[in-house]
Write a protein that holds these residues in place. Structure first.
Motif, PDB file in Angstrom:
ATOM      1  N   LEU A   1      -2.533 -15.706 -39.132  1.00 11.53           N
ATOM      2  CA  LEU A   1      -1.481 -15.048 -39.888  1.00 11.53           C
ATOM      3  C   LEU A   1      -1.846 -14.953 -41.367  1.00 11.53           C
ATOM      4  O   LEU A   1      -2.352 -15.905 -41.958  1.00 11.53           O
ATOM      5  N   LYS A   2      -1.607 -13.778 -41.943  1.00 14.02           N
ATOM      6  CA  LYS A   2      -1.796 -13.601 -43.375  1.00 14.02           C
ATOM      7  C   LYS A   2      -0.650 -14.282 -44.123  1.00 14.02           C
ATOM      8  O   LYS A   2       0.462 -14.361 -43.613  1.00 14.02           O
ATOM      9  N   PRO A   3      -0.877 -14.766 -45.348  1.00 13.84           N
ATOM     10  CA  PRO A   3      -2.168 -14.792 -46.033  1.00 13.84           C
ATOM     11  C   PRO A   3      -3.064 -15.894 -45.475  1.00 13.84           C
ATOM     12  O   PRO A   3      -2.616 -17.021 -45.291  1.00 13.84           O
ATOM     13  N   PHE A   4      -4.305 -15.570 -45.206  1.00 13.05           N
ATOM     14  CA  PHE A   4      -5.241 -16.508 -44.597  1.00 13.05           C
ATOM     15  C   PHE A   4      -6.098 -17.180 -45.668  1.00 13.05           C
ATOM     16  O   PHE A   4      -6.116 -16.765 -46.824  1.00 13.05           O
ATOM     17  N   ASP A   5      -6.796 -18.231 -45.280  1.00 12.37           N
ATOM     18  CA  ASP A   5      -7.703 -18.893 -46.216  1.00 12.37           C
ATOM     19  C   ASP A   5      -9.036 -19.168 -45.514  1.00 12.37           C
ATOM     20  O   ASP A   5      -9.202 -18.898 -44.320  1.00 12.37           O
ATOM     21  N   GLU A   6      -9.986 -19.704 -46.252  1.00  8.21           N
ATOM     22  CA  GLU A   6     -11.337 -19.912 -45.726  1.00  8.21           C
ATOM     23  C   GLU A   6     -11.334 -20.876 -44.546  1.00  8.21           C
ATOM     24  O   GLU A   6     -12.071 -20.672 -43.577  1.00  8.21           O
ATOM     25  N   GLU A   7     -10.488 -21.908 -44.593  1.00  8.97           N
ATOM     26  CA  GLU A   7     -10.491 -22.901 -43.520  1.00  8.97           C
ATOM     27  C   GLU A   7     -10.063 -22.280 -42.192  1.00  8.97           C
ATOM     28  O   GLU A   7     -10.627 -22.599 -41.141  1.00  8.97           O
ATOM     29  N   GLU A   8      -9.096 -21.379 -42.231  1.00  3.82           N
ATOM     30  CA  GLU A   8      -8.651 -20.725 -40.995  1.00  3.82           C
ATOM     31  C   GLU A   8      -9.751 -19.837 -40.414  1.00  3.82           C
ATOM     32  O   GLU A   8      -9.969 -19.801 -39.202  1.00  3.82           O
ATOM     33  N   ILE A   9     -10.457 -19.112 -41.279  1.00  2.00           N
ATOM     34  CA  ILE A   9     -11.556 -18.264 -40.806  1.00  2.00           C
ATOM     35  C   ILE A   9     -12.690 -19.123 -40.270  1.00  2.00           C
ATOM     36  O   ILE A   9     -13.319 -18.801 -39.260  1.00  2.00           O
ATOM     37  N   ARG A  10     -12.941 -20.248 -40.930  1.00  3.27           N
ATOM     38  CA  ARG A  10     -14.003 -21.155 -40.467  1.00  3.27           C
ATOM     39  C   ARG A  10     -13.674 -21.698 -39.069  1.00  3.27           C
ATOM     40  O   ARG A  10     -14.554 -21.752 -38.205  1.00  3.27           O
ATOM     41  N   ARG A  11     -12.412 -22.076 -38.833  1.00  4.44           N
ATOM     42  CA  ARG A  11     -12.015 -22.559 -37.511  1.00  4.44           C
ATOM     43  C   ARG A  11     -12.154 -21.465 -36.461  1.00  4.44           C
ATOM     44  O   ARG A  11     -12.511 -21.730 -35.308  1.00  4.44           O
TER      45      ARG A  11
END
Length: 259
Positions: free
Chosen positions: A104-114
Protein backbone atom coordinates in the motif's frame (compact mmCIF):
# COMPACT_ATOMS: atom_id res chain seq x y z
CA UNK A 1 27.52 -15.14 -15.34
CA UNK A 2 24.15 -14.36 -13.73
CA UNK A 3 21.80 -12.34 -15.87
CA UNK A 4 20.35 -9.18 -14.28
CA UNK A 5 16.78 -9.25 -13.01
CA UNK A 6 14.50 -7.75 -15.68
CA UNK A 7 11.66 -5.61 -14.33
CA UNK A 8 8.63 -3.88 -15.85
CA UNK A 9 6.94 -0.96 -14.04
CA UNK A 10 3.25 -0.17 -14.65
CA UNK A 11 2.48 3.20 -13.04
CA UNK A 12 0.68 6.26 -14.44
CA UNK A 13 2.03 8.82 -11.96
CA UNK A 14 5.48 9.92 -13.09
CA UNK A 15 6.64 10.97 -9.61
CA UNK A 16 5.60 7.64 -8.08
CA UNK A 17 7.28 5.70 -10.90
CA UNK A 18 10.53 7.63 -10.37
CA UNK A 19 10.41 7.03 -6.62
CA UNK A 20 9.74 3.33 -7.09
CA UNK A 21 12.56 2.97 -9.63
CA UNK A 22 14.97 4.81 -7.30
CA UNK A 23 14.16 2.47 -4.38
CA UNK A 24 14.37 -0.63 -6.58
CA UNK A 25 17.81 0.40 -7.88
CA UNK A 26 18.99 1.11 -4.33
CA UNK A 27 18.08 -2.47 -3.39
CA UNK A 28 19.28 -4.16 -6.60
CA UNK A 29 21.71 -1.89 -8.49
CA UNK A 30 22.42 -4.47 -11.20
CA UNK A 31 18.82 -5.04 -12.34
CA UNK A 32 17.34 -3.84 -15.64
CA UNK A 33 14.20 -1.69 -15.86
CA UNK A 34 12.91 -2.78 -19.25
CA UNK A 35 9.93 -0.42 -19.48
CA UNK A 36 7.77 2.00 -17.50
CA UNK A 37 4.19 1.74 -18.79
CA UNK A 38 1.52 4.30 -17.94
CA UNK A 39 -1.80 2.83 -19.08
CA UNK A 40 -3.71 -0.39 -19.67
CA UNK A 41 -3.46 0.08 -23.44
CA UNK A 42 0.29 0.73 -23.40
CA UNK A 43 0.93 -2.21 -21.07
CA UNK A 44 -1.13 -4.64 -23.16
CA UNK A 45 0.73 -3.64 -26.32
CA UNK A 46 4.21 -3.83 -24.75
CA UNK A 47 3.66 -7.08 -22.84
CA UNK A 48 2.16 -8.74 -25.90
CA UNK A 49 5.15 -7.73 -28.01
CA UNK A 50 7.72 -8.70 -25.36
CA UNK A 51 6.12 -11.93 -24.21
CA UNK A 52 8.06 -13.45 -21.26
CA UNK A 53 11.17 -11.34 -21.97
CA UNK A 54 11.02 -10.00 -18.40
CA UNK A 55 11.14 -11.57 -14.92
CA UNK A 56 8.97 -9.47 -12.62
CA UNK A 57 6.27 -6.77 -12.82
CA UNK A 58 5.61 -3.95 -10.36
CA UNK A 59 2.12 -2.63 -11.05
CA UNK A 60 -0.28 0.00 -9.77
CA UNK A 61 -3.96 -0.99 -9.92
CA UNK A 62 -5.89 2.15 -10.85
CA UNK A 63 -4.46 3.54 -14.08
CA UNK A 64 -5.59 6.47 -16.20
CA UNK A 65 -7.70 4.27 -18.50
CA UNK A 66 -8.91 1.58 -16.09
CA UNK A 67 -7.81 -1.12 -13.65
CA UNK A 68 -4.56 -2.98 -14.36
CA UNK A 69 -6.39 -6.31 -13.99
CA UNK A 70 -7.66 -5.70 -17.52
CA UNK A 71 -4.05 -6.14 -18.69
CA UNK A 72 -4.00 -9.71 -17.38
CA UNK A 73 -7.30 -10.48 -19.07
CA UNK A 74 -5.99 -9.32 -22.44
CA UNK A 75 -2.49 -10.80 -22.32
CA UNK A 76 -0.88 -14.10 -21.39
CA UNK A 77 1.26 -13.25 -18.36
CA UNK A 78 3.00 -16.02 -16.43
CA UNK A 79 5.51 -13.89 -14.53
CA UNK A 80 4.91 -12.79 -10.91
CA UNK A 81 3.48 -9.36 -10.10
CA UNK A 82 4.06 -7.12 -7.08
CA UNK A 83 1.14 -4.72 -6.77
CA UNK A 84 1.86 -1.25 -5.39
CA UNK A 85 -1.34 0.74 -4.89
CA UNK A 86 -3.15 3.26 -2.73
CA UNK A 87 -6.22 1.03 -2.46
CA UNK A 88 -6.73 -1.93 -0.13
CA UNK A 89 -9.95 -3.10 -1.84
CA UNK A 90 -8.37 -5.20 -4.57
CA UNK A 91 -6.14 -7.58 -2.60
CA UNK A 92 -8.01 -10.80 -3.38
CA UNK A 93 -8.29 -10.04 -7.09
CA UNK A 94 -4.60 -9.10 -7.17
CA UNK A 95 -3.60 -12.57 -6.03
CA UNK A 96 -5.81 -14.07 -8.70
CA UNK A 97 -3.70 -12.18 -11.24
CA UNK A 98 -0.18 -13.50 -10.54
CA UNK A 99 0.24 -11.34 -7.44
CA UNK A 100 2.95 -12.33 -4.97
CA UNK A 101 2.79 -9.20 -2.82
CA UNK A 102 0.46 -6.24 -2.24
CA UNK A 103 2.06 -3.01 -1.03
CA UNK A 104 0.00 0.00 0.00
CA UNK A 105 1.15 3.51 -0.84
CA UNK A 106 2.93 5.43 0.49
CA UNK A 107 5.57 2.69 0.43
CA UNK A 108 9.13 2.69 1.74
CA UNK A 109 12.38 0.86 0.98
CA UNK A 110 11.81 -1.82 3.63
CA UNK A 111 8.50 -2.88 2.09
CA UNK A 112 10.05 -3.14 -1.39
CA UNK A 113 12.99 -5.06 0.05
CA UNK A 114 10.61 -7.59 1.67
CA UNK A 115 8.80 -7.95 -1.65
CA UNK A 116 12.06 -8.91 -3.34
CA UNK A 117 12.70 -11.50 -0.65
CA UNK A 118 9.30 -13.02 -1.39
CA UNK A 119 10.16 -13.07 -5.08
CA UNK A 120 13.44 -14.83 -4.33
CA UNK A 121 11.62 -17.64 -2.53
CA UNK A 122 9.88 -18.48 -5.81
CA UNK A 123 13.17 -19.36 -7.48
CA UNK A 124 13.45 -22.58 -5.42
CA UNK A 125 10.02 -24.18 -5.77
CA UNK A 126 8.48 -25.69 -2.65
CA UNK A 127 4.78 -26.21 -3.23
CA UNK A 128 3.68 -26.76 0.35
CA UNK A 129 5.75 -23.88 1.68
CA UNK A 130 4.45 -21.60 -1.06
CA UNK A 131 0.83 -22.55 -0.37
CA UNK A 132 1.27 -21.82 3.33
CA UNK A 133 2.97 -18.50 2.58
CA UNK A 134 0.22 -17.41 0.20
CA UNK A 135 -2.52 -18.40 2.66
CA UNK A 136 -0.82 -16.39 5.39
CA UNK A 137 -0.36 -13.40 3.10
CA UNK A 138 -4.01 -13.45 1.99
CA UNK A 139 -5.10 -13.54 5.61
CA UNK A 140 -2.94 -10.52 6.36
CA UNK A 141 -4.40 -8.64 3.42
CA UNK A 142 -7.98 -9.42 4.41
CA UNK A 143 -7.35 -7.78 7.78
CA UNK A 144 -5.21 -4.93 6.43
CA UNK A 145 -6.52 -1.43 6.88
CA UNK A 146 -5.34 1.71 5.17
CA UNK A 147 -5.26 4.91 7.21
CA UNK A 148 -5.53 8.29 5.55
CA UNK A 149 -4.58 11.77 6.65
CA UNK A 150 -7.36 13.16 8.85
CA UNK A 151 -6.10 16.70 9.38
CA UNK A 152 -3.46 19.23 8.40
CA UNK A 153 -1.50 21.76 10.45
CA UNK A 154 -1.09 24.91 8.36
CA UNK A 155 1.03 28.01 8.99
CA UNK A 156 -1.29 31.02 8.76
CA UNK A 157 -0.57 34.64 9.80
CA UNK A 158 2.14 33.62 12.26
CA UNK A 159 0.02 30.85 13.78
CA UNK A 160 -0.46 27.13 13.39
CA UNK A 161 -4.00 26.25 12.33
CA UNK A 162 -5.33 22.66 12.43
CA UNK A 163 -7.80 21.89 9.63
CA UNK A 164 -9.68 18.62 9.17
CA UNK A 165 -9.08 17.00 5.78
CA UNK A 166 -12.80 16.74 4.97
CA UNK A 167 -13.16 20.52 5.35
CA UNK A 168 -10.65 21.14 2.54
CA UNK A 169 -12.62 21.38 -0.70
CA UNK A 170 -9.69 21.42 -3.09
CA UNK A 171 -5.93 21.48 -3.44
CA UNK A 172 -4.36 23.45 -6.27
CA UNK A 173 -0.79 23.85 -7.47
CA UNK A 174 0.67 26.90 -9.23
CA UNK A 175 4.33 27.82 -9.69
CA UNK A 176 5.39 24.79 -7.60
CA UNK A 177 3.29 25.90 -4.61
CA UNK A 178 0.32 23.83 -3.45
CA UNK A 179 -2.66 25.66 -1.96
CA UNK A 180 -5.54 24.29 0.09
CA UNK A 181 -8.95 25.99 -0.09
CA UNK A 182 -11.48 25.18 2.62
CA UNK A 183 -15.28 25.13 2.49
CA UNK A 184 -15.38 28.52 4.27
CA UNK A 185 -13.07 29.95 1.56
CA UNK A 186 -9.89 30.19 3.62
CA UNK A 187 -6.67 29.65 1.67
CA UNK A 188 -3.59 27.91 3.10
CA UNK A 189 -0.25 26.83 1.70
CA UNK A 190 0.24 23.07 1.92
CA UNK A 191 3.80 21.84 2.48
CA UNK A 192 3.38 18.83 0.18
CA UNK A 193 3.22 18.06 -3.52
CA UNK A 194 -0.02 16.94 -5.15
CA UNK A 195 1.55 13.49 -5.63
CA UNK A 196 2.22 13.19 -1.89
CA UNK A 197 -1.26 14.43 -1.06
CA UNK A 198 -2.87 12.00 -3.48
CA UNK A 199 -1.28 9.09 -1.63
CA UNK A 200 -2.13 10.47 1.82
CA UNK A 201 -5.79 11.44 1.22
CA UNK A 202 -8.82 9.14 1.31
CA UNK A 203 -9.54 8.23 -2.35
CA UNK A 204 -13.20 7.83 -1.50
CA UNK A 205 -13.34 11.54 -0.62
CA UNK A 206 -10.66 13.09 -2.84
CA UNK A 207 -9.97 12.73 -6.58
CA UNK A 208 -6.97 13.85 -8.64
CA UNK A 209 -8.84 15.71 -11.38
CA UNK A 210 -5.74 16.77 -13.33
CA UNK A 211 -2.15 17.94 -12.85
CA UNK A 212 -3.33 21.04 -10.95
CA UNK A 213 -6.31 19.97 -8.84
CA UNK A 214 -7.28 17.42 -6.21
CA UNK A 215 -10.95 17.94 -5.37
CA UNK A 216 -13.20 16.92 -2.50
CA UNK A 217 -16.43 15.08 -3.40
CA UNK A 218 -18.35 17.60 -1.27
CA UNK A 219 -16.99 20.46 -3.38
CA UNK A 220 -18.59 19.24 -6.61
CA UNK A 221 -21.67 21.21 -7.70
CA UNK A 222 -22.16 20.03 -11.29
CA UNK A 223 -20.28 18.23 -14.05
CA UNK A 224 -20.60 19.40 -17.64
CA UNK A 225 -19.47 17.85 -20.90
CA UNK A 226 -16.54 19.71 -22.41
CA UNK A 227 -14.72 19.69 -25.73
CA UNK A 228 -12.96 16.51 -26.94
CA UNK A 229 -14.49 14.11 -24.41
CA UNK A 230 -13.35 16.01 -21.35
CA UNK A 231 -15.49 16.98 -18.36
CA UNK A 232 -15.69 20.40 -16.73
CA UNK A 233 -16.28 20.21 -12.98
CA UNK A 234 -17.93 23.11 -11.20
CA UNK A 235 -16.72 23.23 -7.61
CA UNK A 236 -17.08 25.54 -4.65
CA UNK A 237 -15.46 27.70 -3.56
CA UNK A 238 -15.02 28.52 -7.24
CA UNK A 239 -11.36 28.72 -8.39
CA UNK A 240 -10.15 31.14 -11.05
CA UNK A 241 -9.11 28.26 -13.32
CA UNK A 242 -11.36 25.72 -15.01
CA UNK A 243 -11.29 22.25 -13.47
CA UNK A 244 -11.13 19.83 -16.39
CA UNK A 245 -10.98 16.04 -16.27
CA UNK A 246 -9.33 14.44 -19.29
CA UNK A 247 -11.13 12.00 -21.56
CA UNK A 248 -8.86 9.20 -20.26
CA UNK A 249 -9.86 9.84 -16.63
CA UNK A 250 -13.50 10.80 -17.25
CA UNK A 251 -14.87 7.31 -16.66
CA UNK A 252 -12.91 6.90 -13.40
CA UNK A 253 -14.19 10.28 -12.26
CA UNK A 254 -17.81 9.39 -12.99
CA UNK A 255 -17.43 6.08 -11.13
CA UNK A 256 -15.90 7.96 -8.20
CA UNK A 257 -18.91 10.26 -7.99
CA UNK A 258 -21.41 7.45 -8.49
CA UNK A 259 -20.49 5.27 -5.51
Amino acid sequence: MTLPLRIVLIEDEAATARNLEYIIREIKPDLEIMATLQSVTEAVNWLTEHHNSYDLIFSDIRLSDGLSFEIFRQTDISKPVIFVTAYSDYAIEAFRNNGIDYILKPFDEEEIRRAFLKYNTLIVPDIEMERARMASLLQQLRSATKTYKKSFLFHYCGRLVPVESEKIHWFYTAKEIVYARTADEKLYIAGSTLEQLEQALDPGLFFRANRQFIINRNAVDTVEYFFNGRLEVKIHPSPQEQVLVSKARAMLFRRWLDQ
